[in-house]
Design an enzyme around this catalytic site. Structure first.
Site, PDB file in Angstrom:
ATOM      1  N   HIS A 107      17.964 -36.761  -5.240  1.00 10.26           N
ATOM      2  CA  HIS A 107      17.210 -37.152  -4.040  1.00 10.26           C
ATOM      3  C   HIS A 107      15.723 -36.853  -4.190  1.00 10.26           C
ATOM      4  CE1 HIS A 107      20.896 -38.043  -1.929  1.00 10.26           C
ATOM      5  NE2 HIS A 107      21.387 -36.885  -2.355  1.00 10.26           N
ATOM      6  N   LYS A 111      13.040 -15.292  -9.895  1.00 10.17           N
ATOM      7  CA  LYS A 111      12.776 -14.282 -10.937  1.00 10.17           C
ATOM      8  C   LYS A 111      11.766 -14.842 -11.935  1.00 10.17           C
ATOM      9  CE  LYS A 111      13.868 -11.565  -9.331  1.00 10.17           C
ATOM     10  NZ  LYS A 111      14.561 -11.230  -8.116  1.00 10.17           N
ATOM     11  N   GLU A 116       8.176 -15.145 -10.295  1.00  9.99           N
ATOM     12  CA  GLU A 116       7.452 -13.950  -9.849  1.00  9.99           C
ATOM     13  C   GLU A 116       7.007 -13.050 -10.989  1.00  9.99           C
ATOM     14  OE1 GLU A 116       9.460 -11.501  -6.946  1.00  9.99           O
ATOM     15  OE2 GLU A 116      11.327 -11.511  -8.049  1.00  9.99           O
ATOM     16  N   CYS A 125       0.831  -1.208   0.000  1.00 12.56           N
ATOM     17  CA  CYS A 125       0.000   0.000   0.000  1.00 12.56           C
ATOM     18  C   CYS A 125       0.866   1.259   0.000  1.00 12.56           C
ATOM     19  CB  CYS A 125      -0.864   0.033   1.245  1.00 12.56           C
ATOM     20  SG  CYS A 125      -1.926  -1.392   1.411  1.00 12.56           S
ATOM     21  N   GLU A 170      17.672 -17.822  -6.978  1.00 11.28           N
ATOM     22  CA  GLU A 170      17.298 -16.489  -7.431  1.00 11.28           C
ATOM     23  C   GLU A 170      16.752 -16.525  -8.867  1.00 11.28           C
ATOM     24  OE1 GLU A 170      16.694 -13.820  -6.058  1.00 11.28           O
ATOM     25  OE2 GLU A 170      16.873 -12.270  -7.583  1.00 11.28           O
ATOM     26  N   TRP A 214      -2.958  -2.672  -1.488  1.00  9.06           N
ATOM     27  CA  TRP A 214      -2.545  -4.048  -1.766  1.00  9.06           C
ATOM     28  C   TRP A 214      -3.279  -4.889  -0.720  1.00  9.06           C
ATOM     29  CZ3 TRP A 214       0.319  -7.869   0.896  1.00  9.06           C
ATOM     30  CH2 TRP A 214       0.825  -8.906   0.092  1.00  9.06           C
ATOM     31  N   ASN A 260      -1.868   2.311   5.704  1.00  9.84           N
ATOM     32  CA  ASN A 260      -0.933   1.219   5.373  1.00  9.84           C
ATOM     33  C   ASN A 260      -0.690   0.443   6.663  1.00  9.84           C
ATOM     34  OD1 ASN A 260      -0.691   2.414   2.907  1.00  9.84           O
ATOM     35  ND2 ASN A 260       1.481   2.942   3.110  1.00  9.84           N
ATOM     36  N   GLY A 261      -0.580  -0.870   6.552  1.00 11.80           N
ATOM     37  CA  GLY A 261      -0.316  -1.671   7.751  1.00 11.80           C
ATOM     38  C   GLY A 261      -1.489  -2.608   8.025  1.00 11.80           C
ATOM     39  N   LYS A 280       6.307  -4.383  -3.822  1.00  8.00           N
ATOM     40  CA  LYS A 280       7.739  -4.091  -3.838  1.00  8.00           C
ATOM     41  C   LYS A 280       8.332  -4.207  -2.437  1.00  8.00           C
ATOM     42  CE  LYS A 280      11.724  -2.937  -5.422  1.00  8.00           C
ATOM     43  NZ  LYS A 280      12.476  -4.043  -6.033  1.00  8.00           N
ATOM     44  N   ARG A 324       5.273  -0.144  -6.121  1.00  5.92           N
ATOM     45  CA  ARG A 324       5.206  -0.926  -4.875  1.00  5.92           C
ATOM     46  C   ARG A 324       4.255  -2.102  -5.003  1.00  5.92           C
ATOM     47  NH1 ARG A 324       6.465   2.719  -0.174  1.00  5.92           N
ATOM     48  NH2 ARG A 324       5.020   1.504   1.051  1.00  5.92           N
TER      49      ARG A 324
HETATM   50  O1  M6R Z   1      13.136  -4.897   0.430  1.00  3.07           O
HETATM   51  P1  M6R Z   1      13.627  -6.247   0.843  1.00  3.07           P
HETATM   52  O2  M6R Z   1      14.945  -6.571   0.231  1.00  3.07           O
HETATM   53  O3  M6R Z   1      13.642  -6.451   2.315  1.00  3.07           O
HETATM   54  O4  M6R Z   1      12.562  -7.242   0.223  1.00  3.07           O
HETATM   55  C1  M6R Z   1      12.638  -8.615   0.439  1.00  3.07           C
HETATM   56  C2  M6R Z   1      11.727  -9.360  -0.501  1.00  3.07           C
HETATM   57  O5  M6R Z   1      10.398  -8.987  -0.303  1.00  3.07           O
HETATM   58  C3  M6R Z   1      12.104  -9.122  -1.976  1.00  3.07           C
HETATM   59  O6  M6R Z   1      13.423  -9.451  -2.230  1.00  3.07           O
HETATM   60  C4  M6R Z   1      11.179  -9.937  -2.900  1.00  3.07           C
HETATM   61  O7  M6R Z   1      11.442 -11.307  -2.760  1.00  3.07           O
HETATM   62  C5  M6R Z   1      11.308  -9.491  -4.342  1.00  3.07           C
HETATM   63  N1  M6R Z   1      10.033  -9.611  -4.990  1.00  3.07           N
HETATM   64  C6  M6R Z   1      12.275 -10.281  -5.118  1.00  3.07           C
HETATM   65  O8  M6R Z   1      12.326  -9.953  -6.467  1.00  3.07           O
END
Ligand code: M6R
Length: 609
Positions: free
Chosen positions: A505, A486, A489, A2, A482, A74, A100-101, A604, A27
């Protein structure tokens, strides 16, 4: 996650609020809305599910107001819909709140309010705040908000306006960031500095349990228990062009291409070539403690930052010989982590606002640990709450999928590993060799980025696949994780990362001609072992996409597709191998018509638990 924007001043609030909301789009959000005081001094609210465009289309032309609040939502409580979008109002439609929160005791409050005769219209936790303010209103909006906030439990950044007192905005914070800016008689507030930069030269970041009244008379900030606060405004060092796309179709692609520059920015001013060492001013006050006492390190983080932490583990153990453990921040806070006076805790975060990471930080501090940050956003909550640390200087990262911040985090971790190593057994020659090779890295990344057409063709070939396996060993195991993250997501293709040898395994059962397997098989100390794993996949008709080291002809024969990275020393390999994987995920997402910069359901910075 948010986002909040608020404005009060001489200009028309509506376009300013919309502009602010657009800056917060990155975000992640599912609905938007604004509330303002109209020319009849009545409260007006417009809110829409979906993109900001939907909201803009719903706003009649020619509207003018000097005061308003706005929100990107969000969803946490209640599905994304017009009705659940913020702002939320009280029974009479006189008080509007953006939030927010998460209000944790909202169900109990809702029952209480319903008993009192309030009509609750939405499924959200936020709406109860508007009704609580209404319930407590005795002619003073500030007092009513203060009383409401003393009842709610949980986290909030809020902005409130009311037609009862149409010349003020109340904002308050507890656990969810809010920054305030002023410029002559114009006042701004936002959950993220990017929404208000360009309007003012300095910002004040509110602290938890602070409440502020913005009005034509200025800012009046107090704590929730009414102690006056004198805000210390900080100069904003923010280059506006860095939050624009500069000709790239997506922020993510722009950020991938910024990586050579980002590596230099992370290193800048930190190299001590003469001593084969690095200077980390952010850790200076703890230098003797690190040298003499630290015998164990815990890294804690989420998502991509957690992957960077895994690489930090390999780097620090290899170069400094200090045992490192890596914990998901969301788990760390609910365990009973063993911390003693010789344990250093590092939190790694791009945004500096991730709720789980912040909670882990606080838990570690409560247990007496010295906590250090590896953080990108300057002045963020985590940057402020850690005892010390380093900024990675990746610049604003707008794409929801983290790319350049990850690279900068690895470089930051490497600097820390060399710093700790040189205090112990890492020789001058080794330190110097690492630094010399690190300085050559930006040019190597430039060269690698030129492989984009080849990588795009691979993405074209596999974009319709439903699953991917990513396998790597050593430094390249976190890169496998990673790469898979990517891919899933932004393209919504299911992808799993594993240490290559773990394949036998279990995951090996998945291998057939329909399973693309991405191997990160660079020429390092465990190259031969990874080649054996590739053979195992080929024997089962798997399709192999390999990331290898330039000149490796054997790999070309074995794999169906190969992307080569330039030669470098082992500790720098992950900074190169991740780049083709970022590009492959990017192209797969674009070719599948996905919203690359704002993937569905993702935020974000995840500022709720
Ligand atoms: O802002 P941060 O690095 O603490 O965020 C952590 C994760 O939320 C962030 O890396 C998330 O996994 C991303 N979507 C990765 O691309």
């Amino acid at each position: 996650m948010c986002g909040i924007v608020a404005y009060l001043g001489k200009n028309n609030a509506i376009p300013l609020l919309i502009k602010g909301l657009k800056r917060l789009e990155y975000r992640g959000y599912d609905s938007t809305g604004i509330a303002f005081i109209d020319k009849y001094k009545k409260l007006a609210v417009i809110k829409k599910k979906g993109k900001i465009k939907n909201l803009e289309n719903a706003i009649p032309e020619g509207l003018f107001s000097n005061i308003g609040i706005a929100h990107t939502r969000w969803a946490t409580h209640g599905e994304p819909s017009d009705i659940n979008a913020h702002p939320h109002t009280d029974c009479k439609g006189e008080i509007a709140v953006v939030h927010n929160g998460i209000i944790e005791n909202f169900r109990a409050i809702r029952d209480f309010l319903v008993n009192k005769g309030h009509k609750i219209k939405t499924d959200t936790d936020t709406e109860v705040i508007a009704h609580l303010i209404e319930e407590n209103y005795r002619g003073d909006l500030l007092e009513a908000t203060r009383m409401a906030l003393n009842i709610v439990e949980g986290t909030y950044g809020i902005a409130v306006i009311s037609s009862k007192e149409p010349d003020k905005i109340i904002i308050a914070r507890n656990g969810s960031p809010l920054a305030i800016a002023q410029n002559n008689n114009n006042y701004f507030a936002a959950s993220d500095a990017s929404a208000i930069i360009g309007n003012s030269e300095s910002l004040y970041y509110m602290k938890d349990k602070e409440i502020c009244v913005m009005s034509k008379e200025g800012l009046n900030i107090t704590t929730l228990d009414n102690t006056p606060v004198t805000p210390e405004f900080q100069k904003i060092e923010f280059d506006l062009s860095r939050i624009e796309k500069n000709g790239f179709p997506h922020f993510m692609l722009k950020e991938i291409y910024e990586q050579p520059e980002v590596v230099m920015n992370t290193i800048r001013g930190r190299i001590d070539m003469e001593n084969g060492d690095v200077r980390l001013n952010g850790l200076k006050n703890y230098e003797e403690w690190f040298r003499r006492d630290v015998n164990r390190i815990i890294f804690t983080a989420c998502g991509t930052s957690w992957h960077a932490s895994l690489i930090a583990e390999y780097l620090i153990e290899k170069l400094a010989g200090i045992p490192v453990e890596v914990e998901y921040a969301s788990e760390f806070r609910y365990r009973n982590p063993i911390i003693d006076k010789n344990t250093a805790v590092f939190v790694v975060t791009q945004s500096g606002e991730t709720a789980d990471t912040l909670a882990a930080l606080r838990e570690a501090k409560k247990k007496g640990a010295n906590v250090f940050g590896i953080c990108n956003v300057v002045g963020s909550t985590i940057a402020r709450e850690t005892d010390a640390g380093i900024y990675v200087h990746a610049g604003p990262e707008i794409g929801v999928a983290s790319t350049k911040a990850f690279t900068a985090q690895i470089v930051g971790a490497l600097l820390i590993a060399v710093y700790l190593g040189r205090m112990r057994n890492l020789s001058y020659e080794e330190g110097k060799n690492i630094i010399e090779n690190l300085l050559k890295l930006p040019a190597k990344i430039e060269g690698l980025l030129k492989e984009h057409d080849k990588i795009k063709k691979i993405a074209e070939k596999f974009k319709d696949n439903k699953n991917f396996l990513y396998l790597g060993r050593g430094f390249n195991f976190p890169i496998a994780l990673e790469g898979a993250l990517k891919m899933k997501e932004i393209s919504y293709i299911h992808a799993e990362g594993y240490p290559a040898a773990e394949m036998k395994h279990g995951p090996i059962a998945l291998i057939d001609e329909n399973m693309p397997v991405v191997f990160i098989a660079t020429k390092d100390s465990i190259y031969k072992k990874v080649i054996n794993n590739i053979e195992e996949v080929k024997a089962r008709n798997g399709n192999v996409i390999a990331i290898g080291t330039k000149g490796d002809k054997k790999l070309a024969k074995l794999a169906n597709y190969v992307v080569y990275i330039p030669k470098t020393i082992d500790v720098l390999i992950p900074i190169l191998t991740v780049i083709p994987l970022q590009l492959m995920a990017y192209y797969a997402a674009v070719l599948n018509g996905c919203d690359v910069d704002q993937p569905r359901n993702l935020a974000k910075s995840v500022t709720v638990e």
